[in-house]
Design a protein around this motif. Structure first.
Motif, short mmCIF file in Angstrom:
data_model
loop_
_atom_site.label_atom_id
_atom_site.label_comp_id
_atom_site.label_asym_id
_atom_site.label_seq_id
_atom_site.Cartn_x
_atom_site.Cartn_y
_atom_site.Cartn_z
N LYS A 1 0.82 -1.23 0.00
CA LYS A 1 0.00 0.00 0.00
C LYS A 1 0.85 1.28 0.00
O LYS A 1 2.00 1.26 0.43
CB LYS A 1 -0.96 0.02 1.19
CG LYS A 1 -0.30 -0.15 2.54
CD LYS A 1 -1.36 -0.23 3.62
CE LYS A 1 -0.70 -0.62 4.93
NZ LYS A 1 -1.63 -0.67 6.01
N SER A 2 0.30 2.50 -0.50
CA SER A 2 1.02 3.79 -0.53
C SER A 2 0.12 4.94 -1.02
O SER A 2 -0.74 4.72 -1.85
CB SER A 2 2.24 3.69 -1.45
OG SER A 2 2.86 4.93 -1.59
N GLN B 1 -3.56 2.17 -5.94
CA GLN B 1 -2.99 1.13 -5.09
C GLN B 1 -3.45 -0.20 -5.65
O GLN B 1 -4.63 -0.47 -5.76
CB GLN B 1 -3.47 1.30 -3.64
CG GLN B 1 -2.87 0.30 -2.68
CD GLN B 1 -1.37 0.53 -2.54
OE1 GLN B 1 -0.92 1.63 -2.30
NE2 GLN B 1 -0.60 -0.52 -2.70
N PRO C 1 -3.46 -1.35 1.09
CA PRO C 1 -3.16 0.06 1.33
C PRO C 1 -1.88 0.25 2.16
O PRO C 1 -1.63 -0.49 3.10
CB PRO C 1 -4.38 0.55 2.11
CG PRO C 1 -5.48 -0.39 1.75
CD PRO C 1 -4.82 -1.72 1.52
N THR D 1 4.12 0.62 -0.70
CA THR D 1 4.65 1.40 -1.82
C THR D 1 5.10 0.53 -2.98
O THR D 1 5.21 1.02 -4.10
CB THR D 1 5.83 2.28 -1.36
OG1 THR D 1 6.84 1.43 -0.82
CG2 THR D 1 5.38 3.29 -0.32
N TYR E 1 2.15 0.26 -5.53
CA TYR E 1 1.44 1.50 -5.85
C TYR E 1 1.83 1.95 -7.25
O TYR E 1 3.01 2.12 -7.56
CB TYR E 1 1.78 2.59 -4.83
CG TYR E 1 0.94 3.81 -5.01
CD1 TYR E 1 -0.39 3.81 -4.65
CD2 TYR E 1 1.47 4.96 -5.57
CE1 TYR E 1 -1.18 4.91 -4.82
CE2 TYR E 1 0.69 6.07 -5.75
CZ TYR E 1 -0.64 6.05 -5.38
OH TYR E 1 -1.42 7.15 -5.56
#
Length: 142
Positions: free
Chosen positions: A50-51, A57, A61, A64, A67
């Motif tokens: 996630k990011s 995404q 969540p 990174t 993402y």
């Protein structure tokens, strides 16, 4: 000694190669950004994550790695366009002007060409009467 150095630097080959290298460097930055922020998250999606930011995404969540960061890619694209404009207006245009004063045409329009009907090579000069690749006789251009 300095005149020889100036003549060396102002040779067309040196400037063309330098501009080519700068373009390649800027393009490599664009490609790296595309890879880092678009392709890598697609590949990492199989693992999860996630990011926040401009994009989507693809996994959990806050991860990174998954993402799809379009904001960074758009930034790299804008950087590329601005960088190329700077190179063009600060290097290419003055160099074209300088070379035009010397009677040399650089970065000009490509010369008109024609296509061989036998081998389909399309880079023959308009005035060619024989194909340089297959030797076929060509009709003279009007």
């Amino acid at each position: 000694m300095f005149r020889g150095f100036k003549n060396f630097l102002m040779r067309g080959d040196v400037i063309v190669v330098a501009v080519g290298l700068v373009v390649a460097l800027a393009f490599s930055t664009l490609i790296k950004a595309f890879t880092d922020f678009v392709i890598n998250p697609l590949v990492a999606r199989a693992q999860g994550g996630k990011s926040p930011g401009l994009g989507w995404q693809l996994g959990q969540p806050g991860n990174t790695a998954t993402y799809l960061n379009l904001g960074s890619f758009i930034s790299a694209l804008i950087y590329f366009i601005i960088f190329m404009a700077v190179i063009y207006f600060l290097i290419v245009v003055p160099y074209k002007h300088y070379q035009a004063k010397r009677g040399v045409t650089v970065f000009g329009e490509p010369t008109p060409s024609r296509t061989c009907p036998a081998c389909l090579q399309d880079d023959l000069p308009k005035a060619a009467t024989k194909c340089r690749y297959c030797g076929t006789d060509l009709t003279p251009a009007p």
